[in-house]
Design a protein around this motif. Structure first.
Motif, mmCIF file in Angstrom:
data_model
loop_
_atom_site.group_PDB
_atom_site.id
_atom_site.type_symbol
_atom_site.label_atom_id
_atom_site.label_comp_id
_atom_site.label_asym_id
_atom_site.label_seq_id
_atom_site.Cartn_x
_atom_site.Cartn_y
_atom_site.Cartn_z
ATOM 1 N N TYR A 171 94.298 -24.788 47.264
ATOM 2 C CA TYR A 171 95.078 -24.485 46.059
ATOM 3 C C TYR A 171 96.395 -25.266 46.008
ATOM 4 N N PHE A 200 94.099 -16.909 42.296
ATOM 5 C CA PHE A 200 94.090 -18.216 41.655
ATOM 6 C C PHE A 200 92.975 -18.368 40.622
ATOM 7 N N ARG A 210 100.104 -23.756 47.014
ATOM 8 C CA ARG A 210 100.712 -22.737 46.145
ATOM 9 C C ARG A 210 100.905 -21.392 46.844
ATOM 10 N N GLN A 214 98.790 -18.508 35.209
ATOM 11 C CA GLN A 214 98.984 -19.324 36.396
ATOM 12 C C GLN A 214 100.431 -19.424 36.864
ATOM 13 N N GLN A 272 93.006 -16.242 38.182
ATOM 14 C CA GLN A 272 93.644 -15.658 37.011
ATOM 15 C C GLN A 272 93.926 -16.728 35.947
ATOM 16 N N THR A 273 93.726 -16.364 34.686
ATOM 17 C CA THR A 273 94.041 -17.290 33.599
ATOM 18 C C THR A 273 95.543 -17.521 33.492
#
Length: 256
Positions: free
Chosen positions: A55, A24, A58, A29, A26-27
């Motif tokens: 999160y 999560f 997710r 999404q 990571q750029t």
């Protein structure tokens, strides 16, 4: 493009939070994230549920007995919804927050390519920022498969349709089903693959295939058996000879 990430877990309480957080962070999404747990008896699933709240729901998960890590991976592939699938082991994490974006960009721009792979590096569990071994996918060529070489499996991202067309992990192999899968896709079916010069994954030492000489020997026997089943000519001498050759590649840093 949605990318599905599958993490197989069993009693992974020491590392699973780090693994999840790296997903999560990571750029990119548009991620469909699955945790397939083998019925952990420690705090693994409590951590997963806590992170799921953090999160905003997710994370998808299943926790039940399975037939090993490759069976868990297959369960995840069968359930996931992404157009591209990758495996992130429960003691590994993404090396940078830009890995998935690079994968998505390349596959969106090159629709004929069916899989990509890159580099990984290994660390000691107690020193996760200090590289102890580097394994680059740039050395991979199909002719190396009979010697037991494949691209680094944790860096291997493949379009979901490839699994639908050519099958999943063969759970007959307890240690080397990742080798059999990539050999089957690359050598037997010749799917178009491309190397991305990116350090994708940081791996903690001590995985099932490298934790002992016995495991290495079992893995080598499975690789030889997988090659025979796929019609790839090799033998145990070829496969075990890969270890000194692998040292030459493993410690070479990427040259960009």
């Amino acid at each position: 493009m949605t990318i599905s990430i599958i993490t197989a877990t069993y009693n992974s309480e020491k590392t699973i939070a780090n693994t999840i957080d790296s997903v999560f962070a990571q750029t990119f999404q548009d991620v469909d994230y699955w945790i397939i747990d083998g019925g952990s008896t420690d705090a693994t699933m409590a951590i997963v549920q806590q992170r799921n709240e953090q999160y905003h729901g997710r994370i998808h998960w299943v926790s039940e007995p399975d037939e090993g890590i490759y069976d868990a991976m297959n369960k995840g592939i069968q359930r996931c919804s992404g157009k591209v699938v990758g495996i992130l082991n429960s003691d590994d994490f993404f090396t940078s927050p830009h890995v998935l974006q690079a994968i998505a960009n390349y596959l969106e721009q090159h629709t004929a390519i069916q899989a990509v792979y890159g580099d990984v590096h290994f660390v000691q569990p107690e020193r996760p920022t200090q590289c102890t071994r580097y394994y680059s996918g740039r050395f991979f060529r199909n002719w190396l498969i009979p010697w037991g070489f494949i691209p680094p499996h944790p860096s291997f991202y493949v379009r979901k349709e490839v699994f639908d067309n050519y099958g999943y992990y063969n759970t007959r192999y307890r240690i080397s089903a990742d080798f059999e899968l990539i050999a089957r896709l690359s050598y037997l079916h010749a799917i178009p693959m491309h190397y991305l010069p990116i350090d994708m994954i940081t791996m903690r030492m001590g995985g099932v295939s490298t934790c002992s000489l016995q495991a290495r020997w079992q893995g080598a026997k499975e690789i030889a058996a997988a090659c025979r089943a796929l019609g790839i000519r090799t033998n145990l001498l070829f496969v075990t000879a890969k270890y000194p050759l692998k040292l030459l590649a493993a410690f070479c840093k990427k040259k960009q």
